[in-house]
Each structure stands twice: as structure tokens, then as C-alpha cells.
Motif scaffolding. Sequence first.
Motif, PDB file in Angstrom:
ATOM      1  N   ASP A  71       0.821  -1.220   0.000  1.00 13.14           N
ATOM      2  CA  ASP A  71       0.000   0.000   0.000  1.00 13.14           C
ATOM      3  C   ASP A  71       0.852   1.266   0.000  1.00 13.14           C
ATOM      4  O   ASP A  71       0.495   2.263  -0.626  1.00 13.14           O
ATOM      5  N   SER A  72       1.985   1.212   0.700  1.00 12.51           N
ATOM      6  CA  SER A  72       2.853   2.392   0.780  1.00 12.51           C
ATOM      7  C   SER A  72       3.419   2.789  -0.581  1.00 12.51           C
ATOM      8  O   SER A  72       3.811   3.931  -0.791  1.00 12.51           O
ATOM      9  N   LEU A  73       3.448   1.845  -1.513  1.00 15.23           N
ATOM     10  CA  LEU A  73       3.945   2.150  -2.858  1.00 15.23           C
ATOM     11  C   LEU A  73       2.973   3.019  -3.644  1.00 15.23           C
ATOM     12  O   LEU A  73       3.372   3.771  -4.530  1.00 15.23           O
ATOM     13  N   PHE A  74       1.693   2.901  -3.335  1.00 14.64           N
ATOM     14  CA  PHE A  74       0.666   3.470  -4.214  1.00 14.64           C
ATOM     15  C   PHE A  74       0.122   4.820  -3.780  1.00 14.64           C
ATOM     16  O   PHE A  74      -0.650   5.432  -4.519  1.00 14.64           O
ATOM     17  N   ASP A  75       0.502   5.297  -2.636  1.00 17.01           N
ATOM     18  CA  ASP A  75      -0.019   6.579  -2.167  1.00 17.01           C
ATOM     19  C   ASP A  75       0.367   7.710  -3.126  1.00 17.01           C
ATOM     20  O   ASP A  75       1.546   7.985  -3.341  1.00 17.01           O
TER      21      ASP A  75
END
Length: 334
Positions: A71-75
Motif C-alpha cells: 500500500d505504501s507504494l501506491f499513495d
Amino acid sequence: MILVTGGTGLIGSHLLFHLISNGNTIRTNYRTEASKKKVHKVFGYYSDNPSILMEQIDWVQADITDVGGLDSLFDGVEYVYHCAALISFEPKDFKMLERTNVEGTANIVNLSLKYGVKKLCYVSSIAAIGPSIKQKEVTEENEWNEAKANVYGITKYNAELEVWRGSQEGLNIVIVNPGVVIGPGFWKSGSGTFFTYASKGKKYFIPSGTGFVTIKDVIHAMTKLMDSNIRTERFILVNQNMTYKELFQKIAPQLGVAPPTKKVSKFMLECFWRWDWVRSNVFGKRRKLSKSVAKGLYRQKIFSNQKIKSELDFTFEDMDKAITFCCDRFKERV
């Protein structure tokens, strides 16, 4: 924000350089600090300030198979280039290939949908294109035949199915199917092994051939497709169809050695893949040549690049110049 998965590979590292050099805001994932050093080396081929460019990238330590950590990749991400993949033709690696190439791609597609990504470009392979029919040129429309594919091709094809599924759920996508990518920096894997092999003055070359494309052409095609209104399409990226003998004849003289002159015969291939199977199953050695790969070396596939040329008015670069550039970088390696 643009996300590049697999930024520490051959295609990913060159894509990062292109995007960051053109003022884009970039994020990419990596697994180890050692892998980032390879990217720094690639940047150094094209820039006097690779460290400054590296610092402009948002590096996130993440594995595409770990859903919980992605998820941290897509912010804040609007566009995704999905380059991450595992390459192996070893049948025993099928489960790992499936996990990385298929499940990993499904994760990227699902998160792209979740975060409202505007467009995704998936890097597949000509290994995921169906076989030639009656010796005709292979096109994007060739019917898939799993029985004639190797384990790598099977997982890349199944990964494409995940991308197509994403398109049906509302994600704008394009797929590229590069041939063997000629580019500098990774001399122990992929096309880099051709330069390493040729530099040793080896006598034998494998029969047949395949489609080759330069790294510059791959990056150019990917970025042009992402900037275009084209979506829900796949494109073969092949600059030239060459035999392996022709390739070595281009590489070897520039490395100061004679090109190989003896063709590995069909009989030798048949013997070797059987002996290789014995080595693997009896002595636990890693396979060097599987049956499916050996069979694929008996006859050369000829790939068409007409679709990318006509739909993008695309012009491929000079392959000889690209090979010369790679040879020069190979001679500089330490």
C-alpha cells in the motif's frame, strides 16, 4: 507520481533514468541495497551525476508478492509501469515464477484499481506470444498454445490475463512484449550473458535465433504508449530478427575476439537436455537447459513489429550502434 516496479532490473533501471531525467516524480521498490548499486552503475553510463539522480527517486523497500507491504507504494500514484518479474526457464522454479509473475502482477493490478491509477503499462515478453503458424511472422494475434511454451512464458501469459482482467474492471492498460533486450549493465543475466560468453572467445553458438530489441527502443515505446490515448492493446517490441550466430558476429569482433563458428547440433541439444535432467534430479544441480527450451532452439521464430510502427509511427534505433555502446560499456566494467 509515477510508480515503477522492478526498478532495479535492466528495463526498470533504464526506465527510471529516462523518467527522472525528464523531470518526473518517481517512486520504485527495491529489495536490497546491493540491487540499488546496479541502478547507480546504469545511471553512470548516461550521466556524470548518477548519485544526484538516485536521490531524486522515492525508494521503497517492498516485495510485489507481499500484499501487506504494498500500500505504501501506491499513495499518490497516478501511473504505473509494472516491470518486476522473475526470469527462469527451470521447471522446478514454476511455483516461484507463478508467485512473482502471476500473483505479484495480480497484486499490482488490484492496488492500481484500489488507488484509481490512471494507466498501467505491463512489461510482458515475446515468450507469452503464441507460436508461429506455417512459418509465418508471429504477431500479437497468434493463438496461445501452452503445450509449446516454457514455464517462464506460461507465467508471463497468465500474468497478462491478470492485466486484461484489470482492464475489464476499469483500469486503462497497455502491454508490451519485448524480444531479447539488448542493453548494458547486467552482464551475468539476460542478454548480458551474450556479451560475457562472446568475450571468452567461445567456439560454439546455439542454433536458430529470435527477436531482439534495444533497451532504448523498449523505454521509448513504453513511454510513448503511456502518453498516448491507446489502451487495452498489446505490442510486440522487436527491432530485428537475428540468428544467435549473427548476434555473436556483431559482438565478438568489438570485444577483440573471434566469433563462434561451430553450431550446436540438434543431436547435441537432445543429449544435453537429457543429461542436464539427470544432473538436476540425481545430483541436485540447477538446470541449464530444459526440454522445452531445447525444443525452442530448433527453429527460429520471426516476429512482426508492424503494429507498434503503424499505431505509434514508431522508428527503431540502429541495432549495430546499440551493440557497439554495450560492447564499450562491457570493456569498461570492473
